[in-house]
Design an enzyme around this catalytic site. Structure first.
Site, PDB file in Angstrom:
ATOM      1  CB  ALA A  15      -5.345  13.382 -47.901  1.00 31.09           C
ATOM      2  CB  ALA A  16      -7.697  18.354 -45.381  1.00 28.23           C
ATOM      3  N   GLY A  17      -4.547  18.229 -45.314  1.00 31.47           N
ATOM      4  CA  GLY A  17      -3.263  18.904 -45.181  1.00 31.47           C
ATOM      5  C   GLY A  17      -2.340  18.618 -46.349  1.00 31.47           C
ATOM      6  CG  ASP A  18      -1.036  14.788 -47.120  1.00 28.73           C
ATOM      7  OD1 ASP A  18      -0.106  15.300 -46.483  1.00 28.73           O
ATOM      8  OD2 ASP A  18      -1.530  13.685 -46.856  1.00 28.73           O
TER       9      ASP A  18
END
Length: 308
Positions: A254-257
């Protein structure tokens, strides 16, 4: 940013089932896992949790099933202090799920079953009353039907808010021209950038060329995420590069989130684009240092410490 101008997230809510292993299996292969976990997921819920953990007032709009996973998702969003008054329980569809494999390097592969997320409609925007018109920033993704997302974008912009689209998962063949004009900011990663403009960026030079192509399609602000290689941004006032932060990645799910949640918070409070992108990049980097999806989002104090 004030309580009267919340960040609104219109998107997917899932329950994630994560299996951890030394390496991901090849097609037809079975591998032994080292553990598993269940938690809140879906790009919409992840971004809502990320923005809320940074101290923002966040409203989640979407659909869950009238089932045990739906109850779990609503409870976990409440744990993150995300408001769920406009999160509908859909008796005709199950809560969305994601089955995620994560290897020891932090790389992952994900299978998503949309369930109730795919029943979200433009009618859900109308049912939310003046919520969208009151938003400071709207966070969108492509895990709900596109016509519903565009209806929400129009309502937010009519009220003077800004719209950030995470074009994930990017459809084969890219996006129609009206999508680029309907949003203010787009944040593709490497694979999404390739799907949108035909360039898979490996360095800032490639990312700059891709951002130029996105701008040619009517996009105001293009932010090309290069994962562990940093972030390139292009806006009306200029362009630039944010180098990667030195962290040890454990799980990149979930780094992009977390990046997008941080970007929304920074823009809502009035940061200029370079500062907002750097803040968002720090959020994304910190999210890779712990396991989980929504649970990996950092706090404002953790981001401040990384930024120095």
């Amino acid at each position: 940013m004030t309580a009267s101008r919340p960040i609104v997230v219109f998107g997917s809510v899932n329950i994630d089932v994560c299996a951890y292993c030394d390496r991901l299996p090849r097609p037809g292969e079975t591998v032994h896992g080292t553990g598993y976990a269940m938690g809140l997921g879906g790009k919409g819920a992840n971004q809502a949790a990320a923005a809320s953990r940074l101290g923002a007032a966040v409203e989640m709009v979407g659909r869950i099933g009238d089932d045990a996973f739906g109850a779990m998702a609503r409870r976990r969003l409440a744990d993150f202090h995300v408001r769920t008054g406009h999160l509908l329980s859909d008796p005709g569809n199950p809560t969305g799920i994601a089955v995620i494999g994560v290897e020891s390097s932090g790389e992952n592969c994900i299978t998503v079953v949309g369930g109730a997320n795919m029943a979200v409609s433009a009618g859900d925007v109308a049912a939310a009353g003046d919520l969208f018109g009151s938003a400071a920033v709207l966070l969108l993704q492509l895990e709900i039907p596109q016509d519903a997302a565009l209806a929400a974008a129009a309502a937010v912009r009519a009220g003077g808010g800004r719209v950030i689209l995470d074009p994930a998962p990017a459809p084969h063949g890219g996006l129609p021209a009206d999508v680029f004009r309907a949003v203010d900011v787009m944040t593709p990663n490497e694979t999404e950038t390739e799907a949108l403009v035909g360039i898979r960026p490996a360095d800032p030079r490639d990312a700059a060329a891709a951002a130029d192509r996105l701008a040619e399609r009517g996009l105001s602000v293009a932010i090309v995420k290069l994962g562990a290689r940093g972030v390139w941004y292009r806006g009306p006032a200029g362009s630039g590069f944010v180098p990667p932060f030195p962290v040890t990645a454990v799980d990149t799910v979930a780094a992009g989130d977390s990046f997008n949640g941080g970007l929304a918070v920074a823009l809502a409070r009035g940061d200029d684009l370079p500062a907002a992108v750097r803040f968002a990049a720090a959020c994304g980097a910190l999210a890779t240092t712990r396991a989980g999806a929504a649970e990996s989002a950092p706090t404002a104090a953790e981001v401040a410490a990384l930024l120095g």
